[in-house]
Scaffold this active site. Structure first.
Site, PDB file in Angstrom:
ATOM      1  N   CYS A   1       0.775  -1.178  -0.158  1.00 31.61           N
ATOM      2  CA  CYS A   1       0.066   0.169   0.034  1.00 31.61           C
ATOM      3  C   CYS A   1       0.811   1.266   0.058  1.00 31.61           C
ATOM      4  CB  CYS A   1      -1.036  -0.003   1.158  1.00 31.61           C
ATOM      5  SG  CYS A   1      -2.048  -1.532   1.338  1.00 31.61           S
TER       6      CYS A   1
ATOM      7  N   HIS B   1      -1.355   6.534   2.333  1.00 29.12           N
ATOM      8  CA  HIS B   1      -1.501   5.497   3.160  1.00 29.12           C
ATOM      9  C   HIS B   1      -1.278   6.240   4.597  1.00 29.12           C
ATOM     10  CE1 HIS B   1      -0.938   1.468   4.865  1.00 29.12           C
ATOM     11  NE2 HIS B   1      -0.377   1.841   5.750  1.00 29.12           N
TER      12      HIS B   1
END
Length: 591
Positions: free
Chosen positions: A108, A162
């Protein structure tokens, strides 16, 4: 992605050239048919030129940037015969759809930072979750920051950057966003014991279908994000300013905490194991990811699966597939609500819509689960752009009517324009800039650590009205993944920077995937391509699942020689790309 050519003209260049030509033709026609004097003819030209200048400077489109989490192209518009994704399919039917787009790292934080800065992980120097690129690498301008600098109101909802250290605990606010980013309050319960097990108790499970009314706060994160995004669309409609609204949905990321009704769309007897559920014999051990995040869930721990290769019992594998597909349909329903609101507010004709994901997710292929690898199932993502009047021609009674995923499937949408050649997430930044009416960033120099605004991607807008869609051998995508050791460890899936010892650099063409696992020094961020720990070579025409590794059919020292002797087009192309990758890494200080 690296092209060995440059596009001749951009999307905006085509529009401006067409307008200028039409103005000249109009003035000439007026002169011929109405016997205008030279003076009047000149005035008409000046008027047209002024109009062209105004259009060029004022035609700015809004942007609705939608990002899923861990979504591979398990969508109807990408040919999946099982999944129900009618709202995304409808968007695809009016979009340019890129069939072979790839993330730069299948996890991510590195992927999202790479996408939003249009820089590769070797440039952001983020391979884990534990550093902020502005401090750790360079003060790189992000996609929303660029739009903000051009007068746009930029807003973030859900998971875009993120969260945590990787975005300075602020989702890069205030650099990237005009207002503080929104995170759904119910997300704090996502990894808690909120999943009801067969024993009637609550657990922190992988499989977590719920009765929403019984959940903490009586809602789920993606539902809250949709509501907030709808509120923002309504509030900005009459503001008179262009907006860039990024909406990051959390699904189908694990845990599969979704409304239980969506499981009814996928009876277990309709699920099936992948065609290649076993670890390939020729796979180097360094390439394998042991899916440690899944192993930490209570329902998986109860299975007592051996480390690192498993396998997961077949009946539980089918349940994972069922929950992943159900999560996709749940996310699709939220996308449908959002797009329908955009349409209802009269914004669809003035807004570029982008839909993509940060990376894919393995569903048992090669005996692997989750992301954390360089295989297509982990790196390939959906990517589509909607632009009214370009990818689809209005008017329609409704552009994006909401489609109930539980309703009858009246028809499967066909894709709009498609691009088969290989592309990268890096390409989004320059492409959406052009589609919205802005100039794209300049291409980054070889060493761009001190360059705030540039792109390592390419503007794809020129493909939108281009019928030339034959496969280009020179189009490639680069991905990479770090490992702490040659064999699977507890931290193999997500090693901290200090523990990285090997970097897997992977090249994806339309006809092959080639990966070299090379020694890596985390202190200097340098890879040593002469220190090879393993390699992979898959010829995709005969091996689309990437199950038969041809790398070890010859010694690595003889690989270039073998490729040089090959008569097939892929052999010469692969040799050129390998040499290009080596040269590119040396320019960035790699050995």
């Amino acid at each position: 992605m690296h092209y060995l050519y440059r596009p001749r003209t951009s999307f905006i260049d085509h529009a401006r050239a067409s307008l200028a030509y039409n103005c000249f033709s109009l003035a000439r026609l007026c002169c011929l048919t109405m016997s205008l004097s030279v003076h009047k003819w000149f005035c008409v030209l000046i008027l047209c030129m002024f109009s062209h200048d105004v259009v060029a400077k004022t035609v700015r489109r809004n942007v609705l940037f939608i990002m899923a989490d861990d979504l591979r192209p398990t969508l109807g518009c990408y040919g999946d015969p099982i999944v129900k994704s009618p709202n995304i399919d409808q968007l695809a039917s009016k979009s340019n759809v890129f069939l072979n787009a790839y993330a730069q790292q299948a996890v991510c934080a590195p992927s999202r930072t790479s996408l939003l800065t249009s820089r590769r992980p070797d440039t952001t120097r983020l391979y884990d979750f534990n550093s902020y690129w502005r401090v750790h690498a360079g003060n790189y301008t992000t996609l929303p920051q660029y739009f903000k600098s051009k007068g746009y109101t930029t807003m973030s909802v859900g998971k875009v950057f993120h969260p945590g250290i990787a975005s300075n605990h602020s989702d890069d606010y205030p650099y990237s966003w005009s207002v503080p980013p929104y995170h759904p309050p119910s997300f704090k319960y996502e990894n808690m014991k909120v999943c009801k097990g067969s024993d009637g108790k609550l657990h922190a499970n992988l499989l977590c279908s719920v009765n929403v009314s019984e959940t903490p706060l009586g809602t789920l994160p993606d539902m809250e994000s949709t509501e907030e995004a709808i509120r923002l669309l309504k509030s900005t409609r009459d503001s008179g300013k262009n907006f860039f609204l990024a909406v990051g949905f959390h699904k189908p990321h694990i845990p599969f905490r979704i409304p239980q009704d969506f499981l009814t769309l996928y009876p277990l007897d309709k699920m099936s194991l992948p065609p290649d559920p076993d670890v390939p014999k020729g796979l180097p051990s360094v390439a394998y990811n042991p899916w440690t995040d899944i192993r930490k869930r209570e329902d998986v721990q109860a299975l007592n699966i051996s480390f690192p290769y498993g396998p997961i019992p077949k009946d539980f594998q089918l349940q994972i597939q069922q929950h992943y597909y159900a999560s996709v349909s749940y996310m699709d329903s939220q996308v449908g609500r959002l797009l329908n609101t955009l349409d209802y507010l009269g914004l669809a004709e003035d807004t570029v819509v982008v839909f993509t994901s940060d990376h894919g997710w393995s569903l048992g292929e090669h005996g692997e689960w989750a992301k954390y690898s360089n295989f297509d199932v982990a790196t390939r993502i959906p990517l589509m752009f909607y632009v009214a009047g370009v990818t689809a021609v209005p008017p329609w009674p409704e552009t994006f009517p909401y489609i109930n995923v539980f309703g009858p499937t009246l028809h499967r949408f066909t894709r709009g324009g498609t691009v088969s050649n290989v592309n990268e997430l890096l390409d989004i930044f320059p492409t959406v800039s052009v589609l919205a009416g802005l100039k794209p960033p300049l291409t980054c120099p070889d060493n761009s650590l001190d360059v705030e605004l540039c792109t390592e991607g390419h503007d794809l807008a020129y493909t939108f009205n281009n019928d030339d869609n034959h496969k280009k051998s020179e189009a490639i995508a680069f991905s990479q993944y770090p490992r702490p050791a040659d064999t699977p460890q507890e931290n193999s899936d997500l090693p901290d920077l200090k523990d990285i010892r090997i970097m897997g650099y992977s090249l994806r063409s339309w006809d092959y995937r080639f990966t070299v696992w090379a020694g890596f020094d985390p202190a200097s961020f340098q890879a040593n391509l002469s220190d090879v720990h393993g390699g992979e070579l898959y010829l995709l025409e005969e091996d689309p699942g990437q199950d038969h590794n041809l790398y070890n059919t010859s010694e690595h020292s003889l690989l270039l020689c073998k490729l040089g002797q090959g008569q097939q087009p892929w052999a010469q192309t692969l040799k050129q790309h390998l040499l290009y990758l080596t040269a590119g890494n040396k320019s960035k200080g790699m050995a």
